[in-house]
Structures are given as C-alpha cells and as structure tokens.
Design a protein around this motif. Structure first.
Motif, short mmCIF file in Angstrom:
data_model
loop_
_atom_site.label_atom_id
_atom_site.label_comp_id
_atom_site.label_asym_id
_atom_site.label_seq_id
_atom_site.Cartn_x
_atom_site.Cartn_y
_atom_site.Cartn_z
N TYR A 24 106.73 55.94 -41.33
CA TYR A 24 106.73 54.49 -41.30
C TYR A 24 107.94 53.94 -42.05
O TYR A 24 108.51 54.61 -42.90
CB TYR A 24 105.48 53.93 -42.00
CG TYR A 24 104.19 54.23 -41.32
CD1 TYR A 24 103.56 53.28 -40.52
CD2 TYR A 24 103.56 55.46 -41.50
CE1 TYR A 24 102.35 53.54 -39.90
CE2 TYR A 24 102.34 55.73 -40.88
CZ TYR A 24 101.74 54.77 -40.09
OH TYR A 24 100.54 55.04 -39.49
N ARG A 25 108.26 52.69 -41.78
CA ARG A 25 109.23 51.95 -42.58
C ARG A 25 108.48 51.38 -43.78
O ARG A 25 107.28 51.08 -43.69
CB ARG A 25 109.83 50.79 -41.79
CG ARG A 25 110.76 51.22 -40.71
CD ARG A 25 112.15 51.40 -41.30
NE ARG A 25 113.04 51.90 -40.26
CZ ARG A 25 114.00 52.76 -40.51
NH1 ARG A 25 114.19 53.21 -41.72
NH2 ARG A 25 114.77 53.17 -39.55
N CYS A 29 110.71 46.66 -47.68
CA CYS A 29 112.15 46.68 -47.49
C CYS A 29 112.46 47.48 -46.23
O CYS A 29 111.56 48.09 -45.66
CB CYS A 29 112.86 47.24 -48.73
SG CYS A 29 112.83 49.04 -48.86
N PRO A 30 113.73 47.55 -45.80
CA PRO A 30 114.05 48.25 -44.55
C PRO A 30 114.10 49.79 -44.64
O PRO A 30 114.29 50.45 -43.63
CB PRO A 30 115.43 47.70 -44.16
CG PRO A 30 115.90 46.84 -45.27
CD PRO A 30 114.84 46.74 -46.29
N PRO A 67 102.57 51.65 -46.52
CA PRO A 67 103.67 52.62 -46.62
C PRO A 67 104.81 51.97 -47.41
O PRO A 67 105.29 50.89 -47.07
CB PRO A 67 104.07 52.84 -45.15
CG PRO A 67 103.67 51.57 -44.45
CD PRO A 67 102.48 51.03 -45.20
N LEU A 68 105.19 52.59 -48.52
CA LEU A 68 106.26 52.05 -49.36
C LEU A 68 107.26 53.15 -49.71
O LEU A 68 106.90 54.31 -49.88
CB LEU A 68 105.71 51.48 -50.67
CG LEU A 68 104.78 50.27 -50.57
CD1 LEU A 68 104.33 49.85 -51.97
CD2 LEU A 68 105.44 49.11 -49.86
N CYS A 69 108.54 52.74 -49.86
CA CYS A 69 109.54 53.68 -50.38
C CYS A 69 109.26 53.87 -51.88
O CYS A 69 108.48 53.10 -52.47
CB CYS A 69 110.96 53.14 -50.15
SG CYS A 69 111.39 51.69 -51.12
#
Length: 99
Positions: A24-25, A29-30, A67-69
């Motif tokens: 996922y993104r 953020c991108p 979903p997170l970075c």
C-alpha cells in the motif's frame, strides 16, 4: 515477553486480512507504507505488552489499522490520537477472546 501474544496476533490478523502494509501507499504521504498502524479510534481498544515489553494500546479489529511509512507511523503514534469520547482502553485480561 509473556502476555504479548494478543498484540502479535492482532497484527498478524491485519496482515492476513489486508495483506502486507508494503503493498500500500502510506495513508499520510506519497511514500510506500512499511507498517500497519493502529488508528486510535477503536472504542474497544485494548492495552498490553509488545514482544519487546512496551505497553501500547491497539485494536483487535483489522479495520482500525492504517498503512503508514515508518516516518509517518512514528509521528502519528507520538501524537497519541484518540477519538473524542473514546473510553479508556480495556486491559487484555478483561476482554473475551472472540476470534
């Protein structure tokens, strides 16, 4: 760490139902996501230890994960976001196993 199984199983359930976060993104953020992060909005949240012994609040419901970075996950958790009127999380030993 004894007692961390509920936390580990909650995260495994998210991955089983929704796949790996890296597919996922990031929701903030991108960038590409790295982790599933609890959204801090579950009215039935629980509090318990991670495998490393840190006490955290989390959800047993996979719908309450984003979903997170890595960077956004750290920033998001440090804000300690909680939905207005959300009750105090229930300790794991006081919840019924329903899955």
């Amino acid at each position: 760490m004894p007692g961390h199984a509920l936390y580990v199983n909650a995260h495994a359930r998210v991955a089983k139902e929704r796949g790996r976060a890296r597919t996922y993104r990031c929701a903030h953020c991108p960038r590409q996501a790295d982790h599933w992060a609890y959204d801090h909005k579950d009215p039935h949240a629980v509090t318990g230890p991670t495998a490393r012994g840190r006490i955290v609040t989390f959800s047993l419901d996979p719908a309450h994960y984003l979903p997170l970075c890595r960077s956004c996950h750290i920033k998001f958790d440090h804000k300690k976001v909680r939905a207005p009127g959300q009750p105090k999380p229930t300790p794991p030993h006081k919840i019924a196993q329903h899955w």
